[in-house]
Design a protein around this motif. Structure first.
Motif, mmCIF file in Angstrom:
data_model
loop_
_atom_site.group_PDB
_atom_site.id
_atom_site.type_symbol
_atom_site.label_atom_id
_atom_site.label_comp_id
_atom_site.label_asym_id
_atom_site.label_seq_id
_atom_site.Cartn_x
_atom_site.Cartn_y
_atom_site.Cartn_z
ATOM 1 N N UNK A 9 0.717 -1.339 0.093
ATOM 2 C CA UNK A 9 -0.021 0.058 -0.099
ATOM 3 C C UNK A 9 0.772 1.254 0.129
ATOM 4 N N UNK A 10 0.581 2.371 -0.673
ATOM 5 C CA UNK A 10 1.305 3.577 -0.747
ATOM 6 C C UNK A 10 1.061 4.195 0.744
ATOM 7 N N UNK A 11 1.952 5.303 0.972
ATOM 8 C CA UNK A 11 1.865 5.617 2.340
ATOM 9 C C UNK A 11 0.740 6.456 2.523
ATOM 10 N N UNK A 38 -4.035 8.218 8.407
ATOM 11 C CA UNK A 38 -3.447 9.462 8.987
ATOM 12 C C UNK A 38 -2.484 9.211 10.208
ATOM 13 N N UNK A 39 -1.722 8.150 10.125
ATOM 14 C CA UNK A 39 -0.903 7.720 11.299
ATOM 15 C C UNK A 39 -1.489 7.075 12.240
ATOM 16 N N UNK A 40 -2.651 6.757 12.263
ATOM 17 C CA UNK A 40 -3.432 6.155 13.504
ATOM 18 C C UNK A 40 -3.925 4.869 13.125
ATOM 19 N N UNK A 41 -3.888 4.014 14.019
ATOM 20 C CA UNK A 41 -4.469 2.641 13.869
ATOM 21 C C UNK A 41 -5.679 2.625 14.771
ATOM 22 N N UNK A 50 -17.997 1.942 12.105
ATOM 23 C CA UNK A 50 -16.963 3.054 11.757
ATOM 24 C C UNK A 50 -17.633 4.297 11.994
ATOM 25 N N UNK A 51 -18.945 4.644 11.725
ATOM 26 C CA UNK A 51 -19.574 5.847 11.770
ATOM 27 C C UNK A 51 -19.906 6.193 13.122
ATOM 28 N N UNK A 52 -19.778 5.685 14.357
ATOM 29 C CA UNK A 52 -20.180 6.017 15.701
ATOM 30 C C UNK A 52 -19.437 5.606 16.575
ATOM 31 N N UNK A 53 -18.748 4.402 16.694
ATOM 32 C CA UNK A 53 -18.243 3.859 17.855
ATOM 33 C C UNK A 53 -16.783 3.297 17.642
ATOM 34 N N UNK A 54 -15.641 3.928 18.023
ATOM 35 C CA UNK A 54 -14.297 3.517 18.012
ATOM 36 C C UNK A 54 -13.988 2.896 19.263
ATOM 37 N N UNK A 55 -13.650 1.578 19.072
ATOM 38 C CA UNK A 55 -13.022 0.815 20.284
ATOM 39 C C UNK A 55 -11.587 1.170 20.812
ATOM 40 N N UNK A 56 -10.798 2.001 20.145
ATOM 41 C CA UNK A 56 -9.595 2.237 20.455
ATOM 42 C C UNK A 56 -8.666 2.829 19.209
ATOM 43 N N UNK A 57 -7.647 3.490 19.695
ATOM 44 C CA UNK A 57 -6.696 4.063 18.803
ATOM 45 C C UNK A 57 -5.451 4.284 19.021
ATOM 46 N N UNK A 58 -4.218 3.902 18.473
ATOM 47 C CA UNK A 58 -3.113 3.924 18.650
ATOM 48 C C UNK A 58 -2.440 4.809 17.793
ATOM 49 N N UNK A 59 -1.378 5.749 18.381
ATOM 50 C CA UNK A 59 -0.791 6.708 17.209
ATOM 51 C C UNK A 59 0.584 6.127 16.825
ATOM 52 N N UNK A 60 0.911 5.677 15.678
ATOM 53 C CA UNK A 60 1.911 5.213 15.149
ATOM 54 C C UNK A 60 3.510 5.982 15.305
ATOM 55 N N UNK A 61 3.107 7.273 15.369
ATOM 56 C CA UNK A 61 4.495 8.208 15.341
ATOM 57 C C UNK A 61 5.336 7.834 16.555
ATOM 58 N N UNK A 62 4.734 7.308 17.523
ATOM 59 C CA UNK A 62 5.540 6.824 18.867
ATOM 60 C C UNK A 62 5.369 5.394 19.163
ATOM 61 N N UNK A 63 4.987 4.622 18.352
ATOM 62 C CA UNK A 63 4.658 2.989 18.491
ATOM 63 C C UNK A 63 5.616 2.280 18.050
ATOM 64 N N UNK A 64 5.899 1.293 18.607
ATOM 65 C CA UNK A 64 7.017 0.061 18.037
ATOM 66 C C UNK A 64 6.404 -1.093 17.371
ATOM 67 N N UNK A 104 3.985 4.492 9.788
ATOM 68 C CA UNK A 104 4.570 5.225 10.893
ATOM 69 C C UNK A 104 5.792 6.231 10.367
ATOM 70 N N UNK A 105 6.468 5.790 9.236
ATOM 71 C CA UNK A 105 7.563 6.799 8.597
ATOM 72 C C UNK A 105 6.774 8.031 8.277
ATOM 73 N N UNK A 106 5.459 8.017 7.802
ATOM 74 C CA UNK A 106 5.144 9.267 7.441
ATOM 75 C C UNK A 106 4.548 10.129 8.618
ATOM 76 N N UNK A 107 4.320 9.343 9.608
ATOM 77 C CA UNK A 107 3.867 10.137 10.839
ATOM 78 C C UNK A 107 5.032 10.835 11.623
ATOM 79 N N UNK A 108 6.008 10.178 11.606
ATOM 80 C CA UNK A 108 7.199 10.684 12.049
ATOM 81 C C UNK A 108 7.951 11.802 11.464
ATOM 82 N N UNK A 109 7.712 11.577 9.833
ATOM 83 C CA UNK A 109 8.071 12.916 9.007
ATOM 84 C C UNK A 109 7.270 14.083 9.243
#
Length: 775
Positions: A9-11, A38-41, A50-64, A104-109
């Motif tokens: 997949x493209x960034x 957008x750098x979020x999983x 998807x339209x109303x209830x997100x169960x959790x989100x992690x930011x890849x910019x600071x993730x391993x 992750x690379x795009x989020x860090x950039x």
């Protein structure tokens, strides 16, 4: 598993798919829908959430991101959040790893670019509020420098004008001068002024060069800062939306915690989950969701009936026991007729049926902040808030009322029924069907002007005619009358009471709806439920219907109790669920209705009922043994491109279509509504203000005439002094409708406006002289 995806997949792409996520040692791995953007999983229980209830989100910019084995991998941001994930195959896992690393690379950039804009800040650690102040000081300093350069340019411009004028005068004098001894002096003067002009011009050019150089040097940084601020604003809005949802989730979880079974608070079980290290705090628990204190338990449950009832219902066998409470004739007839009740195609019309439009102009993409308008309107009546057309749809409330007839076939079938209980099922299904058009319709209809009308003449197409009129302005009330050749009449008077509560908007329809059948003389009445518009502040707007409806047959005493379940984060039921039971005058249940108000309804014949075990709140629930459920109503699909046409149904697309011969007060002739449909929103807003101001002037004039007609001074005219006098009918709030009269219905005991006749005759004659000029 999800369909195959591109291997790399493209960034910038959004990557979606199913993965298995570790929850706890009891549940193990659970299948979840993951979205990378957008750098979020983020993950959801299903695609529908998807339209109303997100169960959790992690930011890849600071993730391993770590790979455990051929299918398993782990994502962690340093201990606060850890996702143990498993793909179905090694190839699928590698696709996810590639997509995650690129994101992750795009989020860090992006984060590094954001940090670059503050490189020139002081090295000392800034105090609270000083981090953003550094950038502000730099911008202010640059602006001051640019301002001084502009002042230099203005000074040079003045000098050039001054010296240029002097040089011109010297040249003119030189031309007029005769050859003499004065020529040398004049030439010297011209040379001096030309030198001054050259010096000033050079200074002007240098100042322009400095200004351009300075502007170019900062242009790139400002552009980067602008993009950074825009991205930060988008991330902040997304974070705010997630916080709002999590806040609502925690509120419900806190209320529901008091009704959790003791097994869920077992310390040993909690310790086992804690030792594992694989369950994270952001994960949801299916069992916790089920115990929602805000959710009402089901009043009844249904189970398949004994096979003997199916055998008897398929034949003319008689002799049901008294315990079942069923007569043999009704079982055979009702099941055959209610399941299908086929409608033979109508005979060919002598006149060709009019071809109506199937499209309207696409909705323009005008942005307007709803919160900027609504924040000062909390607790106020919505009908008294001046709203721009940006929040409207190009239909009036009268046309929205007429949309209730979208599934008129249900009443056509009900008119043919021999059994009142069977007829009740169709009427109840018609009641539910009127909400199916609202699921995506977040736009507000235009408030009708006093005396505004709307006709819907479908006599040749569908066999019915409909007329609506705005019969009151304070409070706003609309009367509706529909008459069908198939032997039914529908009439209603609806007043909308609405309140803005900050996070949501509640719309409470007041008034009653009545349906009368000519052949059986059955007279039904019911009321509407509450409509709630959620996410007024942040997030995507969505609509819910909740409450209870009692459809009553005033002739036979039959009743159908419908329950619209409100949406709950903790419910295992399908969203927008509706259930109902049809009972006779003695309270004996005969049919069960179930389904959703936005999709379809089914019915089941009850063969036997008994009291079951106590529910979660100690209430004894009834167990109904029913025959196989059969569909009684299904929503028509939306036309192609409906998302660009306000999510209008096929009927709604035709409601504002221009027609000849309609009354001058018809909603189709309303100019602001027509301008909005054509995409001219600025003109529509201006025209809407003119019409509303015109209506206020007419009302003030009526008030002055009322006071003038009173025998007492204006300050003495009170409600007590006019209640029993002829002035009461002349009061501004007692408007005399053109086509409707107030009527006290003896069957239901309610007072409502009913059609008094004359409209269709006036249309045939083209005589509209009595209609007021409101547009």
């Amino acid at each position: 598993m999800s369909e195959p995806k591109p291997p790399t997949p493209t960034p910038g792409d959004t990557y979606k798919g199913w993965l298995f996520k570790w929850t706890n040692y009891i549940k193990g791995y659970q299948r979840r829908w993951f979205v990378l953007s957008n750098g979020l999983l983020s993950y959801y229980r299903s695609q529908a959430e998807m339209g109303h209830t997100c169960r959790g989100t992690i930011n890849l910019a600071t993730a391993n991101i770590a790979v455990e084995d051929s299918c398993n991998f782990v994502i962690s941001n340093g201990g606060a959040q850890t996702y143990h994930l498993k793909a179905s195959t090694e190839v699928e896992r590698q696709r996810w790893i590639t997509a995650l690393e690129l994101a992750k690379a795009k989020a860090v950039h992006m984060q590094a670019e954001s940090d670059d804009s503050g490189d020139e800040c002081p090295a000392a650690p800034p105090s609270s509020g000083q981090g953003g102040g550094c950038r502000n000081l730099e911008i202010q300093s640059t602006l001051r420098t640019l301002g001084s350069k502009v002042e230099d340019l203005n000074t040079c411009n003045d000098l050039i004008v001054k010296h240029g004028s002097a040089l011109q005068r010297s040249l003119s004098e030189l031309e007029a001068l005769r050859v003499s001894g004065d020529v040398g002096d004049k030439m010297k003067q011209v040379t001096e002024r030309a030198t001054l002009f050259r010096i000033t011009s050079n200074a002007m050019i240098n100042a322009c060069r400095d200004f351009l150089s300075l502007a170019q040097s900062h242009s790139k940084r400002w552009q980067k800062a602008l993009h950074s601020e825009r991205d930060q604003r988008i991330r902040l809005e997304e974070t705010l939306e997630q916080l709002a949802k999590q806040h609502n989730h925690l509120e419900r979880a806190f209320r529901g915690a008091t009704v959790l079974p003791s097994s869920f608070s077992n310390p040993a079980l909690g310790n086992k989950g804690g030792v594992s290290g694989k369950g994270d705090a952001s994960d949801e628990d299916d069992d916790n969701e089920f115990f929602d204190a805000m959710e009402d338990p089901a009043e009844f449950i249904t189970v398949p009936a004994d096979p003997k009832y199916h055998r008897r219902s398929g034949s003319n066998a008689s002799g049901f026991s008294c315990e079942t409470g069923m007569d043999d004739q009704s079982v055979n007839f009702d099941e055959l007729s209610l399941a299908s009740n086929p409608e033979s195609p109508q005979t060919l019309e002598l006149e060709p049926v009019r071809q109506r439009r199937t499209r309207i102009p696409d909705k323009p993409n005008y942005y307007l902040n709803l919160w900027s308008i609504m924040k000062n309107c909390i607790g106020k009546e919505l009908s008294k808030i001046p709203m721009p057309v940006n929040f409207n749809e190009p239909l009036s409330m009268l046309q929205r009322l007429s949309e209730d007839l979208e599934y008129y076939e249900l009443l056509d079938k009900a008119a043919k029924c021999q059994s009142s209980l069977e007829q009740m099922c169709y009427v109840a299904a018609f009641t539910v069907s009127s909400y199916s058009t609202t699921v995506h319709r977040t736009g507000k209809p235009f408030n009708p002007l006093l005396g505004e009308t709307f006709e819907l003449d479908r006599l040749k197409d569908c066999g019915y005619r409909s007329l609506c009129e705005q019969v009151s302005h304070h409070p706003p009330a609309a009367a509706h009358h529909a008459l069908s050749e198939k032997g039914w009449t529908l009439r209603q008077e609806i007043t909308l009471a609405s309140k803005f509560r900050g996070k949501y908007l509640s719309i409470m329809p007041l008034g009653s709806i009545q349906c009368l059948f000519d052949k059986s003389e059955n007279h039904y009445s019911w009321k509407k439920v509450t409509t709630t518009v959620h996410n007024i502040i942040v997030g995507k707007l969505w609509i819910d219907q909740s409450g209870e409806i009692d459809v009553v047959n005033h002739k036979t005493g039959d009743r159908c109790h419908l329950k619209f379940a409100p949406y709950s984060y903790f419910s295992r039921d399908v969203p927008r669920k509706v259930t109902g039971v049809v009972t006779d005058k003695d309270g004996k249940a005969h049919y069960v209705l179930s389904g959703t108000w936005d999709e379809k309804m089914e019915f089941s014949r009850i063969m036997q009922s008994s009291k079951g075990e106590n529910g979660t709140e100690g209430k004894q629930r009834t167990v109904y043994q029913t025959l196989k459920a059969k569909e009684i109503w299904k929503k028509n699909p939306l036309p192609e491109g409906a998302e660009n046409m306000y999510f209008f149904s096929s009927l709604a697309l035709t409601l504002n279509e221009s027609e000849e011969g309609v009354a001058p007060t018809d909603s189709r002739r309303r100019p602001d509504q027509r301008m909005m449909e054509d995409g001219r929103w600025d003109e529509a807003n201006a025209e809407k203000q003119k019409l509303e101001e015109k209506q206020r002037i007419v009302r003030r004039e009526r008030e002055r005439e009322f006071v003038k007609a009173a025998s007492t001074p204006e300050e003495a005219v009170t409600e007590d002094s006019i209640n029993d006098s002829p002035l009461k009918s002349a009061h501004p709030d007692n408007y005399q409708a053109m086509w409707f009269d107030k009527f006290d219905d003896p069957a239901s005991g309610e007072t409502l406006h009913v059609y008094k006749g004359g409209y269709w005759e006036a249309k045939e004659q083209g005589s509209w002289d009595m209609c007021p000029e409101i547009f």
